[in-house]
Design a protein around this motif. Structure first.
Motif, mmCIF file in Angstrom:
data_model
loop_
_atom_site.group_PDB
_atom_site.id
_atom_site.type_symbol
_atom_site.label_atom_id
_atom_site.label_comp_id
_atom_site.label_asym_id
_atom_site.label_seq_id
_atom_site.Cartn_x
_atom_site.Cartn_y
_atom_site.Cartn_z
ATOM 1 N N UNK A 52 2.371 -60.187 3.508
ATOM 2 C CA UNK A 52 1.833 -59.925 4.841
ATOM 3 C C UNK A 52 1.827 -58.426 5.159
ATOM 4 N N UNK A 53 2.841 -57.753 4.682
ATOM 5 C CA UNK A 53 2.959 -56.309 4.930
ATOM 6 C C UNK A 53 3.336 -55.602 3.637
ATOM 7 N N UNK B 23 -6.005 -53.344 7.241
ATOM 8 C CA UNK B 23 -5.733 -54.776 7.142
ATOM 9 C C UNK B 23 -6.752 -55.352 6.169
ATOM 10 N N UNK C 85 -8.371 -58.601 4.632
ATOM 11 C CA UNK C 85 -8.568 -60.011 4.945
ATOM 12 C C UNK C 85 -9.274 -60.715 3.806
ATOM 13 N N UNK D 295 -7.612 -65.819 6.065
ATOM 14 C CA UNK D 295 -6.167 -65.727 6.054
ATOM 15 C C UNK D 295 -5.701 -64.771 7.143
ATOM 16 N N UNK D 296 -4.386 -64.601 7.236
ATOM 17 C CA UNK D 296 -3.818 -63.724 8.259
ATOM 18 C C UNK D 296 -3.827 -62.262 7.853
ATOM 19 N N UNK D 297 -4.196 -62.020 6.615
ATOM 20 C CA UNK D 297 -4.350 -60.646 6.184
ATOM 21 C C UNK D 297 -3.087 -60.031 5.624
ATOM 22 N N UNK D 298 -3.290 -58.973 4.887
ATOM 23 C CA UNK D 298 -2.200 -58.133 4.398
ATOM 24 C C UNK D 298 -2.369 -56.755 5.016
ATOM 25 N N UNK D 299 -1.338 -56.322 5.722
ATOM 26 C CA UNK D 299 -1.362 -54.986 6.319
ATOM 27 C C UNK D 299 -0.813 -53.996 5.311
ATOM 28 N N UNK E 69 -10.371 -54.097 7.047
ATOM 29 C CA UNK E 69 -10.522 -53.897 8.487
ATOM 30 C C UNK E 69 -9.742 -52.671 8.916
#
Lengths: 114, 114
Positions: A9-10, A88, A90, A106-110, A37
């Motif tokens: 996620x991060x 981000x 996605x 998905x919720x994305x990877x920051x 993004x």
């Protein structure tokens, strides 16, 4: 039915390093697309994979690459990270990607590059 | 170039009131799809509503409806009876020239006041 799962996620990386992001699509979906993004550029298409083949690619440098496995899971890799790669990321999956198909995100990877 | 334009970076609405988000697009195709996606603070993009261009009737999904003006290339989203949970970024999107590629507008940040 499980949704699209992105890991991690991060992520914090240093300039010059490389990074791999993972995306597990919804079961049965064969198409996986990746987007970047950022506040300045908004959402930009990176590439799309279908049945392990890259079908389309956006306007990003060759440092951005990806692949898709036989189970439709996808990874994207960014080499020689730059500060501007902080974003981000996605992932979206869909069944066939007829142009009207819904894309599930998905919720994305920051990713933060320092 | 195929573009999607959202002219309202931010909008605000009172709970239970109605708000309309604007979107214009560019295309040379006669049949195409248009989408509105919602991105709450959790970051996960969710499809709100979809419109196929050849269909005359405006799409409706519960409190969400569109005003699709094909000749004007306009695709606005109306949210009725706004709820606190509607607060999010809203993106207008359309498929790009290739499959698996969505072109997004810059987004409109919607705030809902109690």
């Amino acid at each position: 039915k499980a949704g699209v799962t992105q890991t991690p996620r991060y992520l914090i990386k240093t300039r010059g390093q490389q990074v791999t992001l993972s995306c597990s699509p919804i079961s049965g979906h064969r198409s996986v697309s990746w987007y970047q993004q950022t506040p300045g550029q908004g959402l930009q298409f990176l590439f799309e994979y279908f049945s392990e083949t890259q079908r389309n690619k956006g306007n990003f440098p060759g440092r951005f690459s990806g692949r898709q496995f036989s189970n439709s899971r996808s990874e994207m890799n960014v080499s020689t990270l730059e500060l501007g790669d902080s974003a981000l990321y996605l992932c979206a999956s869909s069944f066939q990607t007829g142009k009207g198909d819904e894309a599930f995100f998905g919720q994305g990877t920051r990713l933060t590059v320092v | 170039a195929q573009t999607v334009t959202q002219s309202q970076p931010e909008m605000s609405v009172q709970e239970a009131e109605t708000v309309t988000l604007s979107c214009t697009y560019d295309t040379s195709e006669s049949d195409y799809y248009l989408f509105w996606y919602k991105q709450p603070p959790s970051r996960q993009m969710i499809l709100v509503i979809r419109q196929e261009a050849y269909k005359q009737q405006n799409a409706t999904e519960n409190r969400f409806s569109v005003n699709f003006q094909k000749a004007a290339k306009s695709f606005s989203l109306k949210i009725s009876d706004s709820q606190l949970g509607d607060a999010a970024m809203y993106f207008c999107a359309r498929p790009g020239g290739s499959q698996g590629n969505l072109i997004f507008g810059k987004g409109t940040k919607l705030s809902v006041k109690p």
